[in-house]
Write a protein that holds these residues in place. Structure first.
Motif, short mmCIF file in Angstrom:
data_model
loop_
_atom_site.label_atom_id
_atom_site.label_comp_id
_atom_site.label_asym_id
_atom_site.label_seq_id
_atom_site.Cartn_x
_atom_site.Cartn_y
_atom_site.Cartn_z
N GLY A 42 -16.29 -7.15 5.96
CA GLY A 42 -15.66 -6.52 4.81
C GLY A 42 -14.37 -5.79 5.15
N ALA A 43 -13.81 -6.07 6.35
CA ALA A 43 -12.64 -5.34 6.82
C ALA A 43 -11.43 -5.55 5.92
CB ALA A 43 -12.31 -5.76 8.25
N VAL A 44 -11.19 -6.78 5.52
CA VAL A 44 -9.98 -7.06 4.71
C VAL A 44 -10.07 -6.36 3.37
CG1 VAL A 44 -8.63 -8.87 3.59
CG2 VAL A 44 -9.55 -9.24 5.90
N ASP A 45 -11.24 -6.39 2.74
CA ASP A 45 -11.41 -5.68 1.46
C ASP A 45 -11.16 -4.19 1.65
OD1 ASP A 45 -11.98 -8.01 0.15
OD2 ASP A 45 -14.16 -7.76 0.25
N ALA A 46 -11.66 -3.63 2.75
CA ALA A 46 -11.48 -2.20 3.01
C ALA A 46 -10.01 -1.86 3.19
CB ALA A 46 -12.28 -1.79 4.25
N LEU A 47 -9.26 -2.74 3.87
CA LEU A 47 -7.84 -2.48 4.08
C LEU A 47 -7.06 -2.53 2.77
CD1 LEU A 47 -6.99 -4.37 7.39
CD2 LEU A 47 -7.29 -1.91 7.04
N PHE A 48 -7.39 -3.49 1.89
CA PHE A 48 -6.67 -3.57 0.62
C PHE A 48 -7.06 -2.39 -0.30
CE2 PHE A 48 -5.46 -7.77 1.96
CZ PHE A 48 -4.23 -7.95 1.33
N GLN A 49 -8.30 -1.94 -0.19
CA GLN A 49 -8.71 -0.74 -0.93
C GLN A 49 -7.92 0.47 -0.43
OE1 GLN A 49 -12.80 0.33 -0.25
NE2 GLN A 49 -12.86 1.81 -1.93
N LEU A 50 -7.78 0.58 0.88
CA LEU A 50 -7.02 1.69 1.46
C LEU A 50 -5.54 1.58 1.09
CD1 LEU A 50 -7.18 4.18 3.22
CD2 LEU A 50 -7.02 2.72 5.24
N ARG A 51 -5.02 0.36 1.06
CA ARG A 51 -3.63 0.16 0.66
C ARG A 51 -3.39 0.67 -0.77
NH1 ARG A 51 -0.75 -5.66 -0.67
NH2 ARG A 51 1.41 -5.06 -0.25
N HIS A 52 -4.32 0.37 -1.66
CA HIS A 52 -4.20 0.82 -3.06
C HIS A 52 -4.22 2.35 -3.11
CE1 HIS A 52 -4.67 0.84 -7.42
NE2 HIS A 52 -5.66 1.70 -7.25
N GLU A 53 -5.10 2.97 -2.34
CA GLU A 53 -5.19 4.43 -2.33
C GLU A 53 -3.88 5.05 -1.83
OE1 GLU A 53 -7.15 8.24 -2.70
OE2 GLU A 53 -7.46 6.25 -3.57
N LEU A 54 -3.32 4.47 -0.76
CA LEU A 54 -2.06 4.98 -0.22
C LEU A 54 -0.94 4.87 -1.24
CD1 LEU A 54 -2.16 3.45 3.39
CD2 LEU A 54 -2.88 5.72 2.68
N LYS A 55 -0.95 3.80 -2.01
CA LYS A 55 0.09 3.61 -3.02
C LYS A 55 0.05 4.71 -4.07
CE LYS A 55 2.35 -0.05 -5.65
NZ LYS A 55 2.32 -1.47 -6.05
N GLN A 56 -1.16 5.21 -4.36
CA GLN A 56 -1.26 6.31 -5.33
C GLN A 56 -0.58 7.57 -4.82
OE1 GLN A 56 -2.57 5.02 -8.16
NE2 GLN A 56 -2.73 3.27 -6.75
N ASP A 57 -0.48 7.67 -3.48
CA ASP A 57 0.21 8.80 -2.87
C ASP A 57 1.69 8.50 -2.62
OD1 ASP A 57 -1.97 10.47 -2.84
OD2 ASP A 57 -2.56 9.99 -0.79
N GLY A 58 2.16 7.36 -3.11
CA GLY A 58 3.57 7.01 -2.94
C GLY A 58 3.89 6.36 -1.61
N ILE A 59 2.87 5.84 -0.93
CA ILE A 59 3.07 5.23 0.39
C ILE A 59 2.90 3.72 0.27
CG2 ILE A 59 2.20 5.06 2.75
CD1 ILE A 59 1.23 7.95 2.47
N GLU A 60 3.90 2.97 0.72
CA GLU A 60 3.80 1.51 0.74
C GLU A 60 3.32 1.07 2.11
OE1 GLU A 60 7.35 -0.43 -0.53
OE2 GLU A 60 7.37 0.55 -2.49
N ALA A 61 2.25 0.28 2.14
CA ALA A 61 1.68 -0.20 3.39
C ALA A 61 1.66 -1.72 3.39
CB ALA A 61 0.27 0.37 3.57
N ALA A 62 1.88 -2.31 4.55
CA ALA A 62 1.99 -3.76 4.67
C ALA A 62 0.74 -4.32 5.35
CB ALA A 62 3.23 -4.12 5.48
N PRO A 63 -0.03 -5.18 4.66
CA PRO A 63 -1.21 -5.79 5.27
C PRO A 63 -0.83 -7.00 6.12
CG PRO A 63 -1.08 -6.43 2.96
CD PRO A 63 0.09 -5.52 3.23
N GLU A 64 -1.43 -7.07 7.30
CA GLU A 64 -1.17 -8.14 8.25
C GLU A 64 -2.48 -8.83 8.58
OE1 GLU A 64 0.32 -8.60 12.93
OE2 GLU A 64 -0.60 -6.75 12.17
N GLN A 65 -2.45 -10.13 8.69
CA GLN A 65 -3.63 -10.88 9.14
C GLN A 65 -3.89 -10.57 10.61
OE1 GLN A 65 -2.82 -15.06 8.39
NE2 GLN A 65 -1.60 -14.52 6.59
N SER A 66 -5.13 -10.78 11.03
CA SER A 66 -5.45 -10.67 12.45
C SER A 66 -6.56 -11.66 12.79
CB SER A 66 -5.85 -9.24 12.84
OG SER A 66 -7.17 -8.96 12.43
N ARG A 67 -6.89 -11.75 14.06
CA ARG A 67 -7.84 -12.75 14.51
C ARG A 67 -9.24 -12.51 13.94
NH1 ARG A 67 -11.03 -13.49 19.23
NH2 ARG A 67 -10.42 -11.43 19.96
N ARG A 68 -9.61 -11.24 13.78
CA ARG A 68 -10.98 -10.94 13.34
C ARG A 68 -11.05 -10.10 12.07
NH1 ARG A 68 -13.57 -8.49 18.70
NH2 ARG A 68 -11.56 -7.41 18.64
#
Length: 315
Positions: free
Chosen positions: A85-111
């Protein structure tokens, strides 16, 4: 096979402006061990545009350190997740950061994936960690440590590092992972180094004022704070005996992490190993405690020093 590129000097300079906060770095070895791993080797020469171009072209793969020990600041924060569930958690965190005015870039990884936040100017590592830890726990995203074996890991992994220390390195984006022989791209841009870097440059960067406002009144959650240093109090030796002190017999290298001095393991040295002279970790707060990361026992270490452990007084 991954696509090979031939990037320009300008592209390498763009990469360095975004990602390089200090010139210490590692290069990932090709797959050689029997387990198929591809470890990173610390480089003696400082990072330069040539090494960056090799990384972006696909000829070598580098890893970077977050914290500059001269300032205790970092140019970026990278959140690493490789659990179910790591990818879902990262996109959830990305949405939360955006509410604080922070833009975050998601990157793929091996696992799983990584989430990157870039600073307008280098930011205090301690404040970056306070913010991310609190944001993740507020959302219920697990954070590794504090009793949890799985969860996100935050780079920088330390609040500060000592002069001459390195902290923990993370694989630099846009290169080829030598273990999987693949590139892992950021999700929201075309898959060329130039397009990826243009996307990252266009993101809104986190400012020092913004971070200070967001972390006002916050602390690192208690479960994740480093233990308070305990002053070393030598034990009372048996009459006629002097307490064994490992620091009387080994020379530390001047390198250390947040808890340990580094030195050559006497047992490894006797066997012709540990040429980097850092296998032995000696606890800074209480030098009675030491361990060889290559697995030498305390008995072997003491024997190599000509100071065997007496059965009646293990030390």
């Amino acid at each position: 096979m991954p696509t090979h590129f031939c990037v320009s000097r300008q592209t390498a300079e763009d990469f360095m402006r975004l990602f390089v906060n200090r010139l210490a770095y590692c290069i990932q070895r090709e797959k050689t061990p029997s387990d198929g791993s591809a470890p990173y080797i610390k480089q003696k020469r400082p990072l330069d545009l040539g090494a960056v171009r090799m990384h972006l072209n696909g000829d070598a793969t580098i890893s970077l350190y977050a914290i500059n020990p001269n300032t205790q600041r970092c140019k970026w924060v990278a959140i690493d997740a490789d659990f179910d569930g790591a990818v879902d958690a990262l996109f959830q965190l990305r949405h939360e950061l955006k509410q604080d005015g922070i833009e975050a870039a998601p990157e793929q990884s091996r696992r799983g994936g990584h989430l990157w936040i870039f600073a307008e100017e280098p930011l205090l590592a301690s404040l970056c960690r306070i913010y991310i830890y609190n944001a993740a726990l507020r959302l219920g995203v697990p954070v590794k440590g504090g009793g949890l074996k799985e969860g996100i890991e935050v780079f920088p992994r330390q609040d500060q590092i000592a002069d001459g220390a390195y902290g923990n390195a993370i694989r630099a984006p846009l290169g080829v992972h030598r273990k999987s022989n693949r590139r892992y791209w950021f999700y929201d841009a075309d898959v060329t180094p130039e397009a990826q870097l243009a996307y990252l440059q266009g993101l809104k960067k986190l400012t020092a004022t913004q971070l200070e406002t967001l972390t006002q009144g916050m602390k690192l959650p208690e479960a994740y704070r480093p233990p308070e240093p305990v002053p070393f109090v030598p034990r009372t030796p048996i009459l006629g005996q002097r307490e064994f002190r490992i620091l009387d017999y080994v020379q530390t290298t001047g390198k250390q992490d947040s808890r340990n001095w580094k030195a050559q393991c006497p047992s490894c040295g006797e066997a012709g190993r540990d040429r980097s002279r850092n296998n032995l970790g000696i606890k800074i707060s209480d030098p009675r405690f030491y361990v060889c990361r290559a697995g030498c026992t305390k008995e072997e270490i003491r024997a190599a020093l000509g100071q065997p452990i007496r059965k009646a007084a293990m030390a």
